[in-house]
Structure formats: C-alpha cells, structure tokens
Design a protein around this motif. Structure first.
Motif, mmCIF file in Angstrom:
data_model
loop_
_atom_site.group_PDB
_atom_site.id
_atom_site.type_symbol
_atom_site.label_atom_id
_atom_site.label_comp_id
_atom_site.label_asym_id
_atom_site.label_seq_id
_atom_site.Cartn_x
_atom_site.Cartn_y
_atom_site.Cartn_z
ATOM 1 N N THR A 1 -30.693 -59.448 -34.419
ATOM 2 C CA THR A 1 -31.245 -60.103 -33.353
ATOM 3 C C THR A 1 -32.735 -60.306 -33.717
ATOM 4 N N PHE A 2 -33.167 -61.370 -33.316
ATOM 5 C CA PHE A 2 -34.659 -61.723 -33.409
ATOM 6 C C PHE A 2 -35.196 -62.102 -31.918
ATOM 7 N N PRO A 3 -36.344 -61.481 -31.475
ATOM 8 C CA PRO A 3 -36.662 -61.757 -30.112
ATOM 9 C C PRO A 3 -37.243 -62.995 -29.734
ATOM 10 N N ALA A 4 -37.242 -63.783 -28.633
ATOM 11 C CA ALA A 4 -37.695 -65.057 -28.443
ATOM 12 C C ALA A 4 -39.089 -65.285 -29.013
ATOM 13 N N GLN A 5 -40.066 -64.351 -28.715
ATOM 14 C CA GLN A 5 -41.332 -64.651 -29.215
ATOM 15 C C GLN A 5 -41.378 -64.851 -30.699
ATOM 16 N N ALA A 6 -40.315 -64.352 -31.516
ATOM 17 C CA ALA A 6 -40.540 -64.494 -33.004
ATOM 18 C C ALA A 6 -39.610 -65.818 -33.434
ATOM 19 N N THR A 7 -39.165 -66.548 -32.657
ATOM 20 C CA THR A 7 -38.502 -67.775 -32.889
ATOM 21 C C THR A 7 -39.162 -69.172 -32.557
ATOM 22 N N LEU A 8 -38.657 -70.090 -33.384
ATOM 23 C CA LEU A 8 -39.591 -71.345 -33.229
ATOM 24 C C LEU A 8 -39.124 -71.852 -31.732
ATOM 25 N N GLU A 9 -37.742 -71.747 -31.474
ATOM 26 C CA GLU A 9 -37.291 -72.144 -30.269
ATOM 27 C C GLU A 9 -37.695 -71.327 -28.950
ATOM 28 N N GLY A 10 -38.438 -70.100 -29.015
ATOM 29 C CA GLY A 10 -38.510 -69.487 -27.771
ATOM 30 C C GLY A 10 -37.581 -68.666 -27.280
ATOM 31 N N VAL A 11 -36.437 -68.566 -27.987
ATOM 32 C CA VAL A 11 -35.160 -67.859 -27.272
ATOM 33 C C VAL A 11 -34.804 -66.746 -28.207
ATOM 34 N N GLU A 12 -34.077 -65.699 -27.823
ATOM 35 C CA GLU A 12 -33.562 -64.733 -28.732
ATOM 36 C C GLU A 12 -32.735 -65.398 -29.672
ATOM 37 N N VAL A 13 -32.412 -64.938 -30.819
ATOM 38 C CA VAL A 13 -31.644 -65.656 -31.789
ATOM 39 C C VAL A 13 -30.778 -64.446 -32.362
ATOM 40 N N CYS A 14 -29.645 -64.453 -32.333
ATOM 41 C CA CYS A 14 -28.678 -63.484 -33.001
ATOM 42 C C CYS A 14 -27.837 -63.771 -33.892
ATOM 43 N N TRP A 15 -27.547 -63.197 -35.135
ATOM 44 C CA TRP A 15 -26.741 -63.292 -35.862
ATOM 45 C C TRP A 15 -25.766 -62.389 -35.943
ATOM 46 N N THR A 16 -24.384 -62.954 -36.308
ATOM 47 C CA THR A 16 -23.254 -61.794 -36.390
ATOM 48 C C THR A 16 -22.729 -62.099 -37.798
ATOM 49 N N GLU B 1 -29.980 -76.688 -38.359
ATOM 50 C CA GLU B 1 -31.501 -76.826 -38.177
ATOM 51 C C GLU B 1 -32.377 -76.446 -39.309
ATOM 52 N N GLY B 2 -31.635 -75.839 -39.977
ATOM 53 C CA GLY B 2 -32.540 -75.354 -41.168
ATOM 54 C C GLY B 2 -31.944 -73.893 -41.843
ATOM 55 N N THR B 3 -32.958 -73.402 -42.778
ATOM 56 C CA THR B 3 -32.515 -71.978 -43.439
ATOM 57 C C THR B 3 -33.634 -71.161 -43.086
ATOM 58 N N ALA B 4 -33.630 -69.713 -42.558
ATOM 59 C CA ALA B 4 -34.575 -68.811 -42.306
ATOM 60 C C ALA B 4 -34.225 -67.829 -43.429
ATOM 61 N N VAL B 5 -35.191 -67.416 -44.057
ATOM 62 C CA VAL B 5 -35.131 -66.541 -45.004
ATOM 63 C C VAL B 5 -36.212 -65.227 -44.888
ATOM 64 N N VAL B 6 -35.508 -64.061 -44.535
ATOM 65 C CA VAL B 6 -36.436 -62.812 -44.260
ATOM 66 C C VAL B 6 -36.159 -61.682 -45.191
ATOM 67 N N HIS B 7 -37.190 -61.024 -45.239
ATOM 68 C CA HIS B 7 -37.125 -59.666 -46.048
ATOM 69 C C HIS B 7 -37.204 -58.625 -45.482
ATOM 70 N N ILE B 8 -36.324 -57.646 -45.574
ATOM 71 C CA ILE B 8 -36.590 -56.271 -44.629
ATOM 72 C C ILE B 8 -36.587 -55.158 -45.824
ATOM 73 N N HIS B 9 -36.973 -53.952 -45.274
ATOM 74 C CA HIS B 9 -36.701 -52.947 -46.097
ATOM 75 C C HIS B 9 -35.502 -52.416 -46.285
ATOM 76 N N SER B 10 -35.303 -52.223 -47.467
ATOM 77 C CA SER B 10 -33.924 -51.706 -48.071
ATOM 78 C C SER B 10 -33.292 -50.212 -47.545
#
Length: 138
Positions: free
Chosen positions: A40-55, A92-101
């Motif tokens: 889950t990405f909080p609203a302030q971290a998304t372009l749409e300003g809404v929480e985004v959750c991927w399962t 709408e497009g592709t988001a690519v993120v890196h996180i610590h393994s």
C-alpha cells in the motif's frame, strides 16, 4: 498471536526525474488470505492523491528475490543484492519502485512464522466460504 503482519518500507520511485525522494509504503500479510501480500502506498505518495493498494502472491514476492518473476500486473526482480524491483502495471501506466531486499526478506520470514508456505491451504474455512456462496445462489 497476531493474524496480520504489517511492515513499513521505503520505496524509491524510478522515474525520468533524477533522485526521486523515497516514498513510504507498507507490506501487509493477513493470515485469513494466506496466499496474498498487499503493498500500500499512502495518498500523499500517489499522483491521484488517493491510497493505492496492490495485491499479489507471497510466492511471487519470494521468487522475485532470486530472479525475474511475474507476467501480469505485478512483476518482481532482484536489483543487485540489496534491492528488489517491483513493477506495477495498470491501464494508466507503469510504476517501478525499488525497496531494500533485507526488508522483503524480514517480511517474508515473519509471514512464514505466521503461516508456513506448506500450510497456507489449511487457513481456509471452506465450509463457511461455501455457505456464503450458496446463500446468494437461491
């Protein structure tokens, strides 16, 4: 014993702009959905300003630590030893993120302590699930 594991992680959005700031995200695992992981990405971290959750599947996340995995909306692959790349594909497009393994590994270890991979199928209450399905069938 808790039935939910939540782990905050820092995600670095890969974009055309140089040095994008880290964005907060949360990995979540719920014993009642033993095969699934949510990011889950909080609203302030998304372009749409809404929480985004991927399962997506816990198995996909684990396999993606070792090599490229996924063919659908979510794809996971290692990036060196210390980073994991997650790609989220949407109309709408592709988001690519890196996180610590290391964060992914500790999260997966905690989920395995809660429900081991060979016992996921035992977490389902099939009788209740069938009753819910049949309730609406009549």
């Amino acid at each position: 014993m808790s039935t939910v594991i939540e782990q905050p992680v820092e995600a670095r959005l890969v974009a055309a702009a140089p040095r994008m700031p880290n964005i907060p995200a949360t990995l979540r695992y719920d014993r009642s959905e033993p095969f699934a992981v949510r990011m889950t990405f909080p609203a302030q971290a998304t372009l749409e300003g809404v929480e985004v959750c991927w399962t997506f599947s816990r198995e996909l996340l684990a396999a993606g630590l070792e090599g490229p995995e996924g063919q659908g909306d979510v794809r996971v692959r290692p990036y060196g030893y210390d980073r994991t790349v997650l790609e989220f594909h949407a109309p709408e497009g592709t988001a690519v993120v890196h996180i610590h393994s290391a964060d992914v590994r500790s999260f997966l270890e905690a989920t395995g302590d809660l429900v081991s991979e060979d016992r996921e199928h035992l977490q389902f209450d099939l009788d209740r699930g069938l009753a819910e399905l049949m309730r609406d069938a009549c």
